[in-house]
Design a protein around this motif. Structure first.
Motif, PDB file in Angstrom:
ATOM      1  N   ALA A   1      32.692 -20.706  44.586  1.00  0.00           N
ATOM      2  CA  ALA A   1      32.144 -20.393  45.896  1.00  0.00           C
ATOM      3  C   ALA A   1      30.611 -20.402  45.852  1.00  0.00           C
ATOM      4  CB  ALA A   1      32.660 -19.030  46.348  1.00  0.00           C
ATOM      5  N   ILE A   2      30.064 -19.889  44.760  1.00  0.00           N
ATOM      6  CA  ILE A   2      28.604 -19.701  44.683  1.00  0.00           C
ATOM      7  C   ILE A   2      27.829 -21.029  44.527  1.00  0.00           C
ATOM      8  CG2 ILE A   2      28.435 -19.403  42.160  1.00  0.00           C
ATOM      9  CD1 ILE A   2      26.662 -17.224  44.772  1.00  0.00           C
ATOM     10  N   TYR A   3      28.485 -22.095  44.089  1.00  0.00           N
ATOM     11  CA  TYR A   3      27.768 -23.364  43.882  1.00  0.00           C
ATOM     12  C   TYR A   3      27.321 -23.942  45.234  1.00  0.00           C
ATOM     13  CZ  TYR A   3      29.829 -23.262  39.154  1.00  0.00           C
ATOM     14  OH  TYR A   3      30.214 -22.905  37.884  1.00  0.00           O
ATOM     15  N   GLY A   4      26.021 -23.850  45.457  1.00  0.00           N
ATOM     16  CA  GLY A   4      25.480 -24.307  46.742  1.00  0.00           C
ATOM     17  C   GLY A   4      25.886 -23.382  47.875  1.00  0.00           C
ATOM     18  N   LEU A   5      26.251 -22.145  47.547  1.00  0.00           N
ATOM     19  CA  LEU A   5      26.697 -21.146  48.537  1.00  0.00           C
ATOM     20  C   LEU A   5      27.767 -21.761  49.450  1.00  0.00           C
ATOM     21  CD1 LEU A   5      23.276 -19.431  49.419  1.00  0.00           C
ATOM     22  CD2 LEU A   5      24.751 -19.103  47.430  1.00  0.00           C
ATOM     23  N   GLY A   6      28.800 -22.250  48.844  1.00  0.00           N
ATOM     24  CA  GLY A   6      29.935 -22.831  49.579  1.00  0.00           C
ATOM     25  C   GLY A   6      29.885 -24.345  49.674  1.00  0.00           C
ATOM     26  N   HIS A   7      28.692 -24.923  49.461  1.00  0.00           N
ATOM     27  CA  HIS A   7      28.554 -26.358  49.704  1.00  0.00           C
ATOM     28  C   HIS A   7      29.361 -27.210  48.715  1.00  0.00           C
ATOM     29  CE1 HIS A   7      26.888 -29.851  51.531  1.00  0.00           C
ATOM     30  NE2 HIS A   7      26.432 -30.290  50.371  1.00  0.00           N
ATOM     31  N   SER A   8      29.387 -26.795  47.450  1.00  0.00           N
ATOM     32  CA  SER A   8      30.140 -27.579  46.468  1.00  0.00           C
ATOM     33  C   SER A   8      31.617 -27.670  46.873  1.00  0.00           C
ATOM     34  CB  SER A   8      30.002 -26.944  45.074  1.00  0.00           C
ATOM     35  OG  SER A   8      30.899 -27.536  44.176  1.00  0.00           O
ATOM     36  N   GLU A   9      32.200 -26.553  47.292  1.00  0.00           N
ATOM     37  CA  GLU A   9      33.617 -26.583  47.700  1.00  0.00           C
ATOM     38  C   GLU A   9      33.821 -27.524  48.895  1.00  0.00           C
ATOM     39  OE1 GLU A   9      35.362 -22.258  46.264  1.00  0.00           O
ATOM     40  OE2 GLU A   9      34.526 -22.370  48.261  1.00  0.00           O
ATOM     41  N   GLU A  10      32.865 -27.536  49.821  1.00  0.00           N
ATOM     42  CA  GLU A  10      33.003 -28.433  50.984  1.00  0.00           C
ATOM     43  C   GLU A  10      32.936 -29.901  50.565  1.00  0.00           C
ATOM     44  OE1 GLU A  10      30.997 -25.259  54.128  1.00  0.00           O
ATOM     45  OE2 GLU A  10      29.784 -26.896  53.321  1.00  0.00           O
ATOM     46  N   VAL A  11      32.045 -30.183  49.622  1.00  0.00           N
ATOM     47  CA  VAL A  11      31.919 -31.565  49.137  1.00  0.00           C
ATOM     48  C   VAL A  11      33.200 -31.977  48.404  1.00  0.00           C
ATOM     49  CG1 VAL A  11      30.670 -33.055  47.493  1.00  0.00           C
ATOM     50  CG2 VAL A  11      29.389 -31.505  48.983  1.00  0.00           C
TER      51      VAL A  11
END
Ligand SMILES: NC(=O)c1ccc[n+]([C@@H]2O[C@H](COP(=O)([O-])OP(=O)(O)OC[C@H]3O[C@@H](n4cnc5c(N)ncnc54)[C@H](OP(=O)(O)O)[C@@H]3O)[C@@H](O)[C@H]2O)c1
Length: 327
Positions: free
Chosen positions: A59-69
């Protein structure tokens, strides 16, 4: 691409896992500088084409952005890929990061990750850090409830020491441990590996190439100003010069096998029977193309000894230069 069983689970992980920290990009305390999402998506898809069957995000990677990618990259092919993500590091509206293993917090983190990942179930849900020490049992028990509800398949931990592992193991069996492990960080080889062997916990090491240092392609001018590695001792003098000399010596060994330094570094991690899969980070397809080539690479014993000697020399040089060696 070879596969190995993950600890006590029914999952078979490819020996290389795709690490999605850097694809989280910039704009927070642990950022890797600017990152083009299209390139990240191409890298993830290429990883899957190469036989990599699992992705590690948080979750913390990019504050949610990694999961979205990750969700965009696997749209339409969710069933072909296993997803591992993590909880315990949370952020507020000012993007300040803190740690929580409060049961409600773990639950709402899980719900948010499911949404961002656009999936009904997380294959492996991990406690990222044991920093909220007093609530390790509380957070771990809540992940157990998420498993019973079908939102999570298996539970793992990351950055745990033996005392943390013992506490969690009393509540429910741990499927995996994600520790730092590379030629330059060998602190887990003793008691932690022993505990994992004895309890059938799969080890999935992170940063096997020491976050890019052990690729043979790292140079001083590679980092963007807002890349966290600017603040990391291994990437700063006096350590950096010594580390780059160490990498030059590794190149001689890698050449012998017609491999690159990056492939040698990952193969070195995969030599251990405790290791189920090595998590390698990549920001573009060419990077994962190269590192995927470490699966199945066999290194002779004599060269493992040579690497030990080189590490000893490196430690002495760092000491003389006034730096510190992490284990
Ligand atoms: N649980 C935790 O606390 C924790 C902590 C750290 C990492 N992790 C996980 O482990 C994954 C991997 O760790 P990591 O990304 O720190 O380290 P790594 O895999 O050792 O290094 C990855 C970095 O090396 C560079 N690189 C990769 N392939 C390359 C190639 N073929 N040629 C040249 N450079 C190459 C890239 O950075 P540049 O191109 O920018 O140099 C890439 O982002 C993370 O993505 C994350 O999923 C977990």
């Amino acid at each position: 691409m070879n596969k190995r069983q993950l600890g006590n689970s029914e999952l078979y992980f490819s020996e290389i896992g795709f690490g999605a920290w850097a694809v989280g990009g910039s704009g927070y305390a642990f950022g890797w500088g600017e990152q083009d999402d299209n390139e990240s998506i191409a890298a993830i898809r290429h990883a899957l084409d190469l036989g990599i069957n699992w992705i590690d995000t948080a979750a913390i990677y990019g504050l949610g952005h990694s999961e979205e990618v990750v969700a965009k990259a696997i749209k339409g092919i969710r069933n072909n890929v296993l997803i591992a993500t993590k909880c315990s590091l949370v952020w507020d509206e000012n993007r300040d990061i803190s740690s929580s293993l409060n049961a409600d917090s773990v639950r709402s983190e899980c719900e948010a990750s499911l949404k961002r990942l656009n999936t009904d179930v997380i294959d492996l849900y991990q406690i990222h850090w044991p920093s909220d020490d007093e609530r390790i049992e509380e957070g771990w028990a809540e992940i157990g409830r998420l498993i019973e509800e079908g939102k999570v398949r298996y539970a793992g931990v990351s950055n745990f020491q033996v005392e943390h592992l013992e506490r969690a193991q009393k509540i429910r069996p741990i499927t995996s441990l994600q520790p730092p492990y590379s030629m330059m960080r060998r602190g887990v080889e003793g008691d932690i590996f022993k505990f994992c062997r004895e309890n059938n916990i799969g080890v999935i090491p992170y940063s096997p190439m020491q976050s890019g240092l052990l690729t043979g392609k790292f140079s001083r001018d590679r980092l963007q100003p807002d890349d966290w590695r600017n603040e990391s001792a291994e990437f700063m003098e006096p350590n950096l010069t010594v580390n780059l000399e160490f990498v030059d010596e590794l190149r001689i060994i890698a050449d012998k096998y017609d491999k690159t330094v990056a492939q040698l570094a990952v193969a070195w991690v995969l030599r251990r029977e405790e290791v189920s899969s090595a998590i390698v980070g990549a920001r573009r397809p060419s990077q994962i193309e190269e590192t995927a080539g470490s699966s199945g690479c066999k290194i002779e014993e004599v060269d493992f000894h040579r690497i030990d000697e080189l590490l000893q020399q490196r430690a002495e040089k760092v000491g003389k230069a006034g730096g510190t060696v992490r284990t």
